[in-house]
Write an enzyme that holds these catalytic residues in place. Structure first.
Site, mmCIF file in Angstrom:
data_model
loop_
_atom_site.group_PDB
_atom_site.id
_atom_site.type_symbol
_atom_site.label_atom_id
_atom_site.label_comp_id
_atom_site.label_asym_id
_atom_site.label_seq_id
_atom_site.Cartn_x
_atom_site.Cartn_y
_atom_site.Cartn_z
ATOM 1 N N HIS A 54 67.329 -10.567 -26.376
ATOM 2 C CA HIS A 54 67.300 -9.137 -26.621
ATOM 3 C C HIS A 54 67.745 -8.134 -25.415
ATOM 4 C CE1 HIS A 54 64.563 -8.824 -23.147
ATOM 5 N NE2 HIS A 54 64.513 -10.261 -23.179
ATOM 6 N N HIS A 58 84.252 -12.439 -26.308
ATOM 7 C CA HIS A 58 83.984 -13.467 -27.113
ATOM 8 C C HIS A 58 82.942 -14.568 -26.451
ATOM 9 C CE1 HIS A 58 85.924 -17.725 -28.428
ATOM 10 N NE2 HIS A 58 84.553 -17.443 -28.854
#
Ligand code: JB3
Length: 217
Positions: free
Chosen positions: A151, A160
């Site tokens: 979150h 990446h």
């Protein structure tokens, strides 16, 4: 036949820029989601474009053709950069943005993405990845297979998050940064731009722009 002419023969689908292993993973995800590949761009003759099951449903073209990119050379079709190398990706992204082409995002149907998360254009989310509430994944980032983005994380452009990496809540990852295979980043840590976090690294504290972290940082 120009790439544009070739792609015009496909009525739907996304143009994948790259034809190696990463492009194959993206193509699998697209097909699993019931979407289609308009074409691959890659310079290698033995690239994914020759893979059984994909040939026939997509049009191969050379990546080098993008050197002469105009707004029409992708035939107005959405595109996704499918090279794993972050520097190569950055070069293509900048060129295509200059041509004002539209980037597509691809999310594998077996990824779990919170309704409260935001996924920008050109993003790939692989199979088994989890992106939790209020996380933001900016343009052209990769959240690879089985990665967990908790979150309130912020994943910046062309970053990446490699397979199996885990980011705790509120982690920030800068532009063009690689968070390597299976690494762990503690909640609230900020990783700068252009960093490399080696495979299996445990990141306990902030990492400045351009830094490399391995082992326990
Ligand atoms: O680890 C995972 C799960 N995925 C990796 C991915 C993130 O990055 C994967 O294992 C590879 O390490 C890499 O995937 P990618 O970029 O698809 O690599 P590869 O299978 O080697 O294919 C690269 C493709 O880019 C080739 O087909 C090349 O023809 C094409 N290419 C075009 N221009 C280029 C260039 N490759 C390089 N290295 N340099 C170029 O200028």
């Amino acid at each position: 036949m120009t790439p544009s002419d070739a792609l015009n023969q496909c009525d739907t689908g996304i143009s994948l820029l790259g034809g190696g292993g990463h492009a194959l993973v993206v193509a699998d995800s697209l097909l699993s989601a019931g979407r289609s590949v308009a074409g691959f761009f890659d310079d290698a003759d033995d690239a994914a474009i020759g893979t059984p099951g994909l040939s026939g449903q997509c049009v191969p073209s050379k990546l080098g053709d993008l050197e002469s990119l105009t707004a029409r050379s992708l035939a107005g079709k959405p595109w996704l950069v499918c090279l794993g190398d972050l520097k190569l990706r950055r070069g293509l992204i900048d060129r295509l943005y200059a041509a004002e082409e539209d980037a597509a995002s691809v999310v594998h149907p077996n990824a779990i993405v919170s309704e409260q998360a935001v996924i920008a254009g050109g993003v790939f989310v692989g199979p088994g990845a989890v992106i939790n509430a209020r996380a933001r994944v900016l343009d052209h980032a990769i959240i690879n297979s089985g990665a967990i983005v908790e979150h309130d994380c912020l994943i910046a452009e062309n970053a990446h998050i490699a397979p199996g990496a885990v980011l705790g809540g509120n982690v920030k990852v800068g532009n063009d940064t690689l968070v390597g295979l299976g690494s762990r980043v503690l909640p609230g840590v900020s990783i700068g731009r252009g960093c490399t976090v080696g495979a299996g690294t445990v990141v306990l504290k902030d990492l400045p722009d351009g830094a490399t972290a391995v082992g326990v940082w």
